[in-house]
Design an enzyme around this catalytic site. Sequence first.
Site, PDB file in Angstrom:
ATOM      1  N   HIS A 269     -13.062   1.602  -7.374  1.00  0.00           N
ATOM      2  CA  HIS A 269     -13.785   2.833  -7.038  1.00  0.00           C
ATOM      3  C   HIS A 269     -13.589   3.897  -8.115  1.00  0.00           C
ATOM      4  O   HIS A 269     -12.489   4.140  -8.591  1.00  0.00           O
ATOM      5  CB  HIS A 269     -13.427   3.345  -5.643  1.00  0.00           C
ATOM      6  CG  HIS A 269     -12.076   3.960  -5.467  1.00  0.00           C
ATOM      7  ND1 HIS A 269     -11.827   5.290  -5.710  1.00  0.00           N
ATOM      8  CD2 HIS A 269     -10.920   3.434  -5.022  1.00  0.00           C
ATOM      9  CE1 HIS A 269     -10.569   5.570  -5.416  1.00  0.00           C
ATOM     10  NE2 HIS A 269      -9.996   4.455  -5.008  1.00  0.00           N
ATOM     11  N   GLU A 314     -15.699   6.222  -2.272  1.00  0.00           N
ATOM     12  CA  GLU A 314     -14.669   5.448  -1.580  1.00  0.00           C
ATOM     13  C   GLU A 314     -13.761   6.355  -0.777  1.00  0.00           C
ATOM     14  O   GLU A 314     -13.381   6.040   0.362  1.00  0.00           O
ATOM     15  CB  GLU A 314     -13.853   4.644  -2.599  1.00  0.00           C
ATOM     16  CG  GLU A 314     -12.902   3.626  -1.983  1.00  0.00           C
ATOM     17  CD  GLU A 314     -11.491   4.139  -1.720  1.00  0.00           C
ATOM     18  OE1 GLU A 314     -10.659   3.370  -1.212  1.00  0.00           O
ATOM     19  OE2 GLU A 314     -11.225   5.329  -2.014  1.00  0.00           O
ATOM     20  N   ASP A 343      -7.646  -1.490  -6.896  1.00  0.00           N
ATOM     21  CA  ASP A 343      -7.551  -0.093  -6.483  1.00  0.00           C
ATOM     22  C   ASP A 343      -6.099   0.339  -6.619  1.00  0.00           C
ATOM     23  O   ASP A 343      -5.288   0.091  -5.738  1.00  0.00           O
ATOM     24  CB  ASP A 343      -8.032   0.028  -5.029  1.00  0.00           C
ATOM     25  CG  ASP A 343      -8.159   1.463  -4.574  1.00  0.00           C
ATOM     26  OD1 ASP A 343      -7.754   2.359  -5.313  1.00  0.00           O
ATOM     27  OD2 ASP A 343      -8.675   1.680  -3.473  1.00  0.00           O
ATOM     28  N   HIS A 442      -2.871  10.997  -4.022  1.00  0.00           N
ATOM     29  CA  HIS A 442      -3.748  12.010  -3.421  1.00  0.00           C
ATOM     30  C   HIS A 442      -3.219  13.423  -3.611  1.00  0.00           C
ATOM     31  O   HIS A 442      -3.353  14.267  -2.730  1.00  0.00           O
ATOM     32  CB  HIS A 442      -3.970  11.712  -1.939  1.00  0.00           C
ATOM     33  CG  HIS A 442      -4.969  10.623  -1.704  1.00  0.00           C
ATOM     34  ND1 HIS A 442      -5.494  10.349  -0.465  1.00  0.00           N
ATOM     35  CD2 HIS A 442      -5.547   9.736  -2.550  1.00  0.00           C
ATOM     36  CE1 HIS A 442      -6.346   9.333  -0.561  1.00  0.00           C
ATOM     37  NE2 HIS A 442      -6.386   8.948  -1.828  1.00  0.00           N
TER      38      HIS A 442
END
Length: 502
Positions: A269, A314, A343, A442
């Site tokens: 992604h 994604e 990923d 993240h």
Amino acid sequence: MKSGLAAGVSAVMVLGLGLAPAANASTTTVDEAALPGLVTTDAIREHMRNLATIAEYNGGNRATGTPGYDVAAKYVIDQLKRAGYKPVKHTYTFDEWIELSDAVLSQTAPEAREFAYGEDFLTMEYSGPGDVTATAVPVDAQGSDSGCEADDFAGFPTGSIAVLKRGTCTFEQKAANAAEAGAAGAVIFNHGATEAPGDTGPVNGTVTNPSAIPTVGASVEVGEALLAAGADLELRLRVDSEIETSTSYNIVAETRGGKKDNVVVVGAHLDGVEEGPGINDNGSGVAAILEVARQLPRLGTPENKVRFAFWGSEEVGLIGSTEYVESLSDKELERIALYLNFDMIGSENYARLVYDGRNELPGSAAAPSGSGAIQKTFEDYFAAEGLVVEPTEFSGRSDYRAFMLAGIPAGGLFSGADGIKTEEQVEYYGGTAGVQYDRNYHTADDTFENINWDSVTELSGGIAYSVETFSENTLPVNGVAPFRAGPQSAGAFDRVSDRWVR
């Protein structure tokens, strides 16, 4: 990617350390493979550096719908064109759920108590908006099937907030049953089945489709507090969200040669989260398959067509890959031999994780036949390199999900995200026990400077080997024959991307 090592790694697979795998006439041996030597860490590093620069100059991220995503896509397209491909944009429209401000959950009776967004609870993705203060009523909140049946809500007082326990059915089903019974909102607290943060902390979930009522996921601790409050419990629940029609695109390119009816799809992604540049998640996977694509033509015309896919959206629910698979006709799906997913391959406190194609882990969805052969292909490579690998769950957290649900064999590699490294794993990979595989996952710190290049080197070798192997022969996976008589049955995934669904 949508998170770390799927819960619970099974027995470690120390695969013939220092020994090459047994010869197999049907597949390329590690010693014969040329692509791992052509795909260098230096070249992958340069792609990742370029993606970092693009993010830096375009708002600090490459999230879907942002200039950072568009410029990163242009970079990928340019690199593919230089290597002789004819990349195309696969455009799609989708309903994007947007949370406009942090949700509110507070207890107003029998005594006042505030719950902290992010620590005590999270908004369920696709929760409906609303601001309600009302009596809160537990619904079979000690059972694993709390709120799963309409009968659970017999006598439920209209206008109240339903308090539910996470369990066997989907959050979508719980929220829909609550709304049908007249509930004004729903709080779904975690089940505490294990001590893992994902089972005890606030539920990072999705109701999958827009809910009619505001719905949040709370921690075990919050759930226990709500149940202990008794019949006088009153809550305030506010969710500030909306649904917006959005458009984005994938980048798809395939080799000029190779069988059109036996296609190997390789995906990563391209988008990241808004919080940071996303250089590991998933600049690392993008850079690796981009370099594999650039070097593959040097091997000559492949036996099987190889299709490289750089997925959009994604991070907002596996939208790009799902839209792509659903856009294909039955005949086009039958032509896909297998799907490889990459990923995150550069986690700072990494592990070498191979997706569980043999269905050995309890949290894995049932993998279509042939997925075990993909897993073994990776294992053979790492065994020949003298490296330990471990299985990781097919949990539904990345772009393999749509392919598996369509009955297509799948596999891939992963270096870990929010899972916790064990003492035993330190022996295999180094690093620090008791710490996440990627503490920067993240966050704004998912940067070029926080990449583990040993992980990139080791896993990119496995990527290159698998692509070269399957570009020449998919016999162990699908018997070479391109036709599969319809989708095979697949188990129910527990996640859509990073969000739990049950």
